[in-house]
Design an enzyme around this catalytic site. Structure first.
Site, PDB file in Angstrom:
ATOM      1  CG  ASN A   7      -1.854   1.040   1.796  1.00  0.00           C
ATOM      2  OD1 ASN A   7      -1.878   1.754   0.269  1.00  0.00           O
ATOM      3  ND2 ASN A   7      -2.797   1.210   2.037  1.00  0.00           N
ATOM      4  NE  ARG A  91      -5.895   0.866  -0.218  1.00  0.00           N
ATOM      5  CZ  ARG A  91      -6.310   1.991   0.498  1.00  0.00           C
ATOM      6  NH1 ARG A  91      -5.328   3.073   1.145  1.00  0.00           N
ATOM      7  NH2 ARG A  91      -7.335   2.971   0.893  1.00  0.00           N
ATOM      8  CG  HIS A 180     -13.238   3.371   2.920  1.00  0.00           C
ATOM      9  ND1 HIS A 180     -13.999   3.765   3.870  1.00  0.00           N
ATOM     10  CD2 HIS A 180     -12.199   3.215   3.750  1.00  0.00           C
ATOM     11  CE1 HIS A 180     -13.348   4.820   4.649  1.00  0.00           C
ATOM     12  NE2 HIS A 180     -12.451   4.641   4.291  1.00  0.00           N
ATOM     13  CG  LEU A 209     -18.465   2.882  11.961  1.00  0.00           C
ATOM     14  CD1 LEU A 209     -19.321   3.184  13.035  1.00  0.00           C
ATOM     15  CD2 LEU A 209     -18.864   4.597  10.730  1.00  0.00           C
ATOM     16  CG  ASN A 211      -8.316   8.763  11.874  1.00  0.00           C
ATOM     17  OD1 ASN A 211      -9.245   9.859  12.443  1.00  0.00           O
ATOM     18  ND2 ASN A 211      -6.941   8.702  12.343  1.00  0.00           N
ATOM     19  NE  ARG A 241     -10.710  12.560   5.135  1.00  0.00           N
ATOM     20  CZ  ARG A 241     -10.610  11.096   4.676  1.00  0.00           C
ATOM     21  NH1 ARG A 241     -12.068  10.725   3.906  1.00  0.00           N
ATOM     22  NH2 ARG A 241      -9.701  10.214   5.239  1.00  0.00           N
ATOM     23  CG  ASP A 283      -7.434   9.061  19.036  1.00  0.00           C
ATOM     24  OD1 ASP A 283      -8.038   8.445  19.603  1.00  0.00           O
ATOM     25  OD2 ASP A 283      -6.400   8.876  17.738  1.00  0.00           O
ATOM     26  CG  LEU A 332     -15.609   4.569  16.297  1.00  0.00           C
ATOM     27  CD1 LEU A 332     -14.603   5.681  18.026  1.00  0.00           C
ATOM     28  CD2 LEU A 332     -16.030   6.462  15.562  1.00  0.00           C
ATOM     29  N   GLY A 333     -15.587   0.885  14.695  1.00  0.00           N
ATOM     30  CA  GLY A 333     -15.984   0.501  14.269  1.00  0.00           C
ATOM     31  C   GLY A 333     -15.829  -1.088  15.061  1.00  0.00           C
ATOM     32  CG  ASN A 335     -10.812  -0.751  19.045  1.00  0.00           C
ATOM     33  OD1 ASN A 335     -10.956  -1.950  19.613  1.00  0.00           O
ATOM     34  ND2 ASN A 335     -10.457  -0.870  17.812  1.00  0.00           N
ATOM     35  CD  GLU A 384      -9.062  -1.501   4.305  1.00  0.00           C
ATOM     36  OE1 GLU A 384      -8.962  -0.635   5.238  1.00  0.00           O
ATOM     37  OE2 GLU A 384      -9.302  -0.740   2.912  1.00  0.00           O
TER      38      GLU A 384
HETATM   39  P1  ADP Z   1      -7.939   5.398   9.461  1.00  0.00           P
HETATM   40  O1  ADP Z   1      -7.289   3.513   9.177  1.00  0.00           O
HETATM   41  O2  ADP Z   1      -8.954   5.902   8.610  1.00  0.00           O
HETATM   42  O3  ADP Z   1      -6.824   6.122   9.922  1.00  0.00           O
HETATM   43  P2  ADP Z   1      -8.925   3.051  11.801  1.00  0.00           P
HETATM   44  O4  ADP Z   1      -9.564   2.814  11.208  1.00  0.00           O
HETATM   45  O5  ADP Z   1      -7.239   2.901  12.256  1.00  0.00           O
HETATM   46  O6  ADP Z   1      -8.536   4.850  10.946  1.00  0.00           O
HETATM   47  O7  ADP Z   1      -9.368   3.934  13.191  1.00  0.00           O
HETATM   48  C1  ADP Z   1      -8.758   5.057  13.711  1.00  0.00           C
HETATM   49  C2  ADP Z   1     -10.459   6.008  14.474  1.00  0.00           C
HETATM   50  O8  ADP Z   1     -10.273   4.494  15.865  1.00  0.00           O
HETATM   51  C3  ADP Z   1      -9.471   6.420  15.789  1.00  0.00           C
HETATM   52  O9  ADP Z   1      -9.695   8.336  15.454  1.00  0.00           O
HETATM   53  C4  ADP Z   1      -9.263   6.444  16.943  1.00  0.00           C
HETATM   54  O10 ADP Z   1     -10.140   7.372  17.904  1.00  0.00           O
HETATM   55  C5  ADP Z   1     -10.570   4.876  17.084  1.00  0.00           C
HETATM   56  N1  ADP Z   1     -10.094   4.241  18.179  1.00  0.00           N
HETATM   57  C6  ADP Z   1      -9.128   3.232  18.022  1.00  0.00           C
HETATM   58  N2  ADP Z   1      -9.237   2.363  19.571  1.00  0.00           N
HETATM   59  C7  ADP Z   1     -10.347   2.860  19.957  1.00  0.00           C
HETATM   60  C8  ADP Z   1     -11.061   2.729  21.272  1.00  0.00           C
HETATM   61  N3  ADP Z   1     -10.249   1.810  22.025  1.00  0.00           N
HETATM   62  N4  ADP Z   1     -11.827   3.408  21.359  1.00  0.00           N
HETATM   63  C9  ADP Z   1     -12.419   4.446  20.605  1.00  0.00           C
HETATM   64  N5  ADP Z   1     -12.033   4.857  19.693  1.00  0.00           N
HETATM   65  C10 ADP Z   1     -10.805   3.964  19.052  1.00  0.00           C
END
Ligand code: ADP
Length: 400
Positions: A7, A91, A180, A209, A211, A241, A283, A332-333, A335, A384
């Site tokens: 990637n 990718r 995505h 869900l 960043n 965004r 974050d 986020l989704g 965690n 992915e």
């Molecule tokens: P990207 O690949 O788009 O950068 P990720 O899929 O890695 O994003 O997600 C990052 C986001 O997930 C961060 O903004 C973070 O806030 C959220 N995140 C990660 N772990 C947790 C957690 N334990 N609780 C809440 N949010 C989390």
């Protein structure tokens, strides 16, 4: 078969080497700050310690050479020889209207992707740099391109057209593309497997869900609508965004704040979203912490986000004409039990009921719907890279 997945970003290259017999990761890592001071390769052999190598990395060719060297290194390598790599999967972000599936890379594919540079000026050029560097280093090895947009090419015209003059679609290919796709496809497939049902029989809403965040309506395994659009700026209010806003705000701000197109792009892509609303952080971990401490705008940012996800689930249930499964994935989704609960709360009328205890899970493949919930709800960590490796295996298998 061994497949290397790459990637390539403007100043970074992420990689994973898969053994496709067991679908296991032999090694993975990240080259960062390519062309900048402090360039570094962080390499992790499967199950081993993370190792860090700092040196000048002026371009993607040097970066990829370093990755290949790390993979065959006598101490921390995982291959006897570079010839063990049977195929490489790349990718790529934007396949425009040209690619609805992954493809074997040849000169024509590279030319076509170059013609699409306008649609993804930040993402496609480094992708091509990665491909060209890899072709030079591994000239005999088949290379496959996997596009973020490809899964969404099944959207019907009424879902992808904007209310703009049709000539602009014809002239500039302005339409919804969605992103995505590899992640949405992976979690939809995995969801069907976990339900023990065939994908073709299911109506699924997949919520990626992170960043960057997007939601997709998947009907019988095909994407029929998705929240990101012409660019990854549309849809949900994301980390930084703005997502959907009234387009008239753009010209209003140009006048009032004296912003030009660069200034507005910066504002909408980097300073908006939950960062802009909260004034604190992009974050979600920080926002949840701040909200617990009573910071009102952090709570407001979380409320905006949850409300929008909820609205999309409702809209896509309507678009699908039913709903069997909702999947949460990405940072986020995967965690945040709090966010998942906030999203699902109030959706009982659609047949969605989550079990609060089962929902207390982070980063693990689990069903979180309550017993008797008509719609299943799953947390499925996205993968992915594995999806890219699988596509690469399938396409390369025909020629090796
Ligand atoms: P990207 O690949 O788009 O950068 P990720 O899929 O890695 O994003 O997600 C990052 C986001 O997930 C961060 O903004 C973070 O806030 C959220 N995140 C990660 N772990 C947790 C957690 N334990 N609780 C809440 N949010 C989390």
């Amino acid at each position: 078969m061994k497949v290397l997945v790459l990637n390539s970003g403007s100043s970074s290259v992420k990689y994973q080497l898969f053994d496709m017999q067991q679908e296991t990761v032999l090694a993975k890592g990240l080259v960062e700050r390519i062309g900048l001071e402090g360039a570094v390769l962080n390499h992790q052999p499967g199950g081993g310690e993370k190792l860090s190598f700092q040196r000048d990395i002026p371009d993607h060719s040097v970066a990829i050479k370093m990755v290949l060297d790390a993979l065959v290194n006598s101490e921390h390598g995982v291959l006897e020889s570079i010839e063990e790599i049977n195929a490489v999967g790349h990718r790529l972000v934007h396949g425009g209207n040209e690619f609805s599936n992954s493809v074997l890379i040849d000169e024509k594919v590279i030319e076509t992707v170059k013609k699409l540079y306008d649609l993804a000026p930040l993402h496609n050029p480094p992708g091509i740099k990665g491909i060209e560097a890899c072709q030079a280093a591994l000239p005999e090895v088949p290379q496959v391109a996997v596009f973020d947009t490809a899964f969404h090419q099944t959207m019907p015209p009424y879902a992808y057209l904007y209310g703009l003059p049709y000539e602009l679609y014809e002239k500039y290919a302005i339409r919804r593309y969605g992103f995505h796709g590899t992640s949405h496809k992976y979690v939809a497939q995995r969801g069907a497997e976990l339900m023990g049902r065939s994908l073709s029989s299911l109506k699924i809403v997949t919520c990626h869900l992170g960043n960057g965040a997007s939601i997709t309506a998947v009907d019988g395994g095909r994407s029929v609508d998705t929240s990101m659009g012409f660019t990854p700026l549309e849809g949900l209010t994301m980390g930084t965004r703005c997502g959907i806003i009234d387009p008239a705000i753009v010209t209003f701000l140009m006048e009032k704040e004296g912003l030009d197109s660069d200034g507005l792009n910066e504002l909408m892509n980097k300073k908006s979203g939950v960062l802009g609303i909260s004034g604190v952080s992009s974050d979600f971990r920080d926002l949840e912490q701040k909200a617990r401490e009573g910071h009102e705008r952090s709570q407001l940012a979380l409320d905006v986000f949850a409300y929008e996800v909820k609205k999309y689930i409702g809209a896509y249930a309507a678009a699908l004409g039913g709903l069997d499964l909702v999947v949460f994935t990405a940072g986020l989704g995967e965690n945040s039990p709090e966010m998942r609960e906030a999203v699902c709360n109030g959706l009982e009328f659609l047949g969605i009921t989550i079990d609060k205890d089962k929902n207390q899970v982070r980063g693990k493949e689990t069903e979180i719907s309550a017993e008797g919930s008509r719609v299943k709800v799953f947390v499925i960590p996205t993968n992915e890279e594995l999806m890219i490796a699988k596509d690469t295996r399938e396409i390369a298998a025909d020629i090796i």
